[in-house]
Design a protein around this motif. Structure first.
Motif, PDB file in Angstrom:
ATOM      1  N   ALA A 273       0.831  -1.210   0.000  1.00 45.99           N
ATOM      2  CA  ALA A 273       0.000   0.000   0.000  1.00 45.99           C
ATOM      3  C   ALA A 273       0.858   1.249   0.000  1.00 45.99           C
ATOM      4  O   ALA A 273       0.585   2.209  -0.747  1.00 45.99           O
ATOM      5  N   ILE A 274       1.907   1.268   0.815  1.00 49.49           N
ATOM      6  CA  ILE A 274       2.749   2.459   0.836  1.00 49.49           C
ATOM      7  C   ILE A 274       3.527   2.581  -0.467  1.00 49.49           C
ATOM      8  O   ILE A 274       3.763   3.685  -0.969  1.00 49.49           O
ATOM      9  N   GLY A 275       3.901   1.435  -1.034  1.00 45.50           N
ATOM     10  CA  GLY A 275       4.565   1.473  -2.331  1.00 45.50           C
ATOM     11  C   GLY A 275       3.667   2.069  -3.402  1.00 45.50           C
ATOM     12  O   GLY A 275       4.080   2.918  -4.195  1.00 45.50           O
ATOM     13  N   ALA A 276       2.408   1.638  -3.399  1.00 49.07           N
ATOM     14  CA  ALA A 276       1.445   2.163  -4.371  1.00 49.07           C
ATOM     15  C   ALA A 276       1.224   3.657  -4.188  1.00 49.07           C
ATOM     16  O   ALA A 276       1.133   4.412  -5.158  1.00 49.07           O
ATOM     17  N   SER A 277       1.158   4.100  -2.938  1.00 47.90           N
ATOM     18  CA  SER A 277       0.926   5.523  -2.681  1.00 47.90           C
ATOM     19  C   SER A 277       2.130   6.371  -3.080  1.00 47.90           C
ATOM     20  O   SER A 277       1.967   7.530  -3.493  1.00 47.90           O
ATOM     21  N   VAL A 278       3.336   5.810  -2.974  1.00 50.03           N
ATOM     22  CA  VAL A 278       4.527   6.528  -3.466  1.00 50.03           C
ATOM     23  C   VAL A 278       4.405   6.750  -4.972  1.00 50.03           C
ATOM     24  O   VAL A 278       4.674   7.845  -5.479  1.00 50.03           O
ATOM     25  N   ILE A 279       4.002   5.715  -5.682  1.00 50.57           N
ATOM     26  CA  ILE A 279       3.848   5.831  -7.132  1.00 50.57           C
ATOM     27  C   ILE A 279       2.744   6.827  -7.486  1.00 50.57           C
ATOM     28  O   ILE A 279       2.882   7.638  -8.409  1.00 50.57           O
ATOM     29  N   LEU A 280       1.652   6.800  -6.732  1.00 53.92           N
ATOM     30  CA  LEU A 280       0.576   7.764  -6.970  1.00 53.92           C
ATOM     31  C   LEU A 280       1.052   9.196  -6.707  1.00 53.92           C
ATOM     32  O   LEU A 280       0.700  10.124  -7.440  1.00 53.92           O
ATOM     33  N   GLY A 281       1.850   9.368  -5.646  1.00 51.43           N
ATOM     34  CA  GLY A 281       2.405  10.688  -5.360  1.00 51.43           C
ATOM     35  C   GLY A 281       3.345  11.153  -6.458  1.00 51.43           C
ATOM     36  O   GLY A 281       3.389  12.338  -6.800  1.00 51.43           O
ATOM     37  N   HIS A 282       4.103  10.209  -7.028  1.00 54.53           N
ATOM     38  CA  HIS A 282       5.013  10.544  -8.123  1.00 54.53           C
ATOM     39  C   HIS A 282       4.235  10.886  -9.389  1.00 54.53           C
ATOM     40  O   HIS A 282       4.556  11.854 -10.082  1.00 54.53           O
ATOM     41  N   ASN A 283       3.219  10.099  -9.673  1.00 55.87           N
ATOM     42  CA  ASN A 283       2.449  10.301 -10.903  1.00 55.87           C
ATOM     43  C   ASN A 283       1.506  11.499 -10.832  1.00 55.87           C
ATOM     44  O   ASN A 283       1.291  12.180 -11.831  1.00 55.87           O
ATOM     45  N   PHE A 284       0.953  11.732  -9.635  1.00 50.38           N
ATOM     46  CA  PHE A 284      -0.050  12.792  -9.480  1.00 50.38           C
ATOM     47  C   PHE A 284       0.288  13.696  -8.289  1.00 50.38           C
ATOM     48  O   PHE A 284      -0.484  13.811  -7.340  1.00 50.38           O
ATOM     49  N   PRO A 285       1.453  14.360  -8.336  1.00 46.50           N
ATOM     50  CA  PRO A 285       1.882  15.222  -7.220  1.00 46.50           C
ATOM     51  C   PRO A 285       1.044  16.489  -7.126  1.00 46.50           C
ATOM     52  O   PRO A 285       0.744  17.116  -8.154  1.00 46.50           O
ATOM     53  N   ILE A 286       0.685  16.858  -5.937  1.00 42.93           N
ATOM     54  CA  ILE A 286      -0.182  18.019  -5.745  1.00 42.93           C
ATOM     55  C   ILE A 286       0.491  19.310  -6.204  1.00 42.93           C
ATOM     56  O   ILE A 286      -0.163  20.221  -6.708  1.00 42.93           O
ATOM     57  N   HIS A 287       1.826  19.400  -6.048  1.00 40.34           N
ATOM     58  CA  HIS A 287       2.529  20.636  -6.418  1.00 40.34           C
ATOM     59  C   HIS A 287       2.758  20.755  -7.922  1.00 40.34           C
ATOM     60  O   HIS A 287       3.262  21.774  -8.397  1.00 40.34           O
ATOM     61  N   MET A 288       2.418  19.731  -8.686  1.00 37.93           N
ATOM     62  CA  MET A 288       2.518  19.780 -10.144  1.00 37.93           C
ATOM     63  C   MET A 288       1.138  19.691 -10.787  1.00 37.93           C
ATOM     64  O   MET A 288       0.996  19.247 -11.920  1.00 37.93           O
ATOM     65  N   LYS A 289       0.130  20.089 -10.028  1.00 37.19           N
ATOM     66  CA  LYS A 289      -1.254  20.048 -10.497  1.00 37.19           C
ATOM     67  C   LYS A 289      -1.647  18.626 -10.896  1.00 37.19           C
ATOM     68  O   LYS A 289      -2.342  18.412 -11.891  1.00 37.19           O
ATOM     69  N   PHE A 290      -1.124  17.657 -10.134  1.00 40.68           N
ATOM     70  CA  PHE A 290      -1.452  16.244 -10.292  1.00 40.68           C
ATOM     71  C   PHE A 290      -1.005  15.670 -11.639  1.00 40.68           C
ATOM     72  O   PHE A 290      -1.595  14.722 -12.144  1.00 40.68           O
ATOM     73  N   SER A 291       0.042  16.239 -12.202  1.00 39.29           N
ATOM     74  CA  SER A 291       0.601  15.733 -13.453  1.00 39.29           C
ATOM     75  C   SER A 291       2.110  15.621 -13.299  1.00 39.29           C
ATOM     76  O   SER A 291       2.842  16.599 -13.455  1.00 39.29           O
ATOM     77  N   GLY A 292       2.580  14.408 -12.970  1.00 37.98           N
ATOM     78  CA  GLY A 292       3.999  14.207 -12.716  1.00 37.98           C
ATOM     79  C   GLY A 292       4.642  13.250 -13.690  1.00 37.98           C
ATOM     80  O   GLY A 292       4.604  13.441 -14.898  1.00 37.98           O
ATOM     81  N   GLY A 293       5.216  12.182 -13.132  1.00 40.63           N
ATOM     82  CA  GLY A 293       5.883  11.190 -13.971  1.00 40.63           C
ATOM     83  C   GLY A 293       4.999   9.984 -14.213  1.00 40.63           C
ATOM     84  O   GLY A 293       3.768  10.077 -14.152  1.00 40.63           O
ATOM     85  N   LYS A 294       5.641   8.835 -14.453  1.00 39.11           N
ATOM     86  CA  LYS A 294       4.882   7.614 -14.735  1.00 39.11           C
ATOM     87  C   LYS A 294       5.230   6.477 -13.778  1.00 39.11           C
ATOM     88  O   LYS A 294       4.727   5.374 -13.914  1.00 39.11           O
TER      89      LYS A 294
END
Length: 210
Positions: free
Chosen positions: A93-114
């Motif tokens: 779960a924490i691994g998945a949330s790290v990826i979600l944070g990377h992909n959809f970061p709040i400071h990048m308007k939810f548009s980050g990496g893959k």
């Protein structure tokens, strides 16, 4: 359990929001979201700024996956009453949330990496032996096909099969399937470019003069 789940999801997401692309921007003055294919990950850093920046971004993004999983495991094993299966589910779960944070970061308007580099770090932290197999898989498949996207999908397949075979509870497998589905959606543009022959090949990165 619900409080623990919420906590790991929140912490994992915040860790995921720490982007290697920000370090590349500080050093180069280039915003990866505005060059290349607009992706804030190691692949775009390599294609747009050269392999040195690609390595920098990749190491940071891999590192946050490693740190999140290892820290979570340390706390859960030593300071929680959870069973082995529950700990396993929380680690995924924490691994998945790290990826979600990377992909959809709040400071990048939810548009980050893959999330590929972060997945590698998570895979290695969960089990370094199977993680190394995953690393070898993405490298070999990428080099053989000359397309990173095919190597990425091979990595996700490896990660999902590992969760299904090794873990004794179904949740890690379900989480890995969801991550794979998200990866496919985020790579639709790459698939379309590959279909029409405009997707950059891996050899392009090695020809960079940076």
């Amino acid at each position: 359990m619900l409080i623990a789940l919420f906590s790991v999801l929140l912490v994992g997401y915040l860790i995921g929001c720490i982007h290697g692309s920000n370090a590349a921007r500080l050093l180069s003055g280039v915003n990866l979201k505005e060059v290349g294919h607009g992706n804030a990950g190691a692949s775009n850093a390599t294609l747009s700024l050269g392999w040195k920046y690609g390595v920098l971004v990749g190491l940071i993004d891999i590192g946050k996956g490693v740190v999140a999983v290892l820290l979570c495991r340390l706390l859960l094993i030593n300071y929680s009453p959870f069973s082995t299966d529950e700990v396993s589910a929380l680690l995924y779960a924490i691994g998945a949330s790290v990826i979600l944070g990377h992909n959809f970061p709040i400071h990048m308007k939810f548009s980050g990496g893959k999330g590929t580099a972060s997945l590698i770090g998570i895979f290695l932290a969960l089990d370094w032996k199977t993680g190394l197999i995953g690393v070898v898989t993405i490298i070999l498949v990428t080099l053989l096909t000359n397309y990173l996207i095919i190597g990425v999908f091979a990595l996700y397949i490896d990660f999902t099969l590992t969760a299904f075979i090794i873990e004794s509870t179904i949740w890690p497998f379900i989480i890995s399937l969801v991550l794979f589905a998200i990866a496919i959606i985020l790579h639709i543009e790459n698939l379309n470019r590959m279909r029409i022959g405009t997707e950059p090949k891996v050899a392009t990165a090695f020809k960079s003069k940076h």
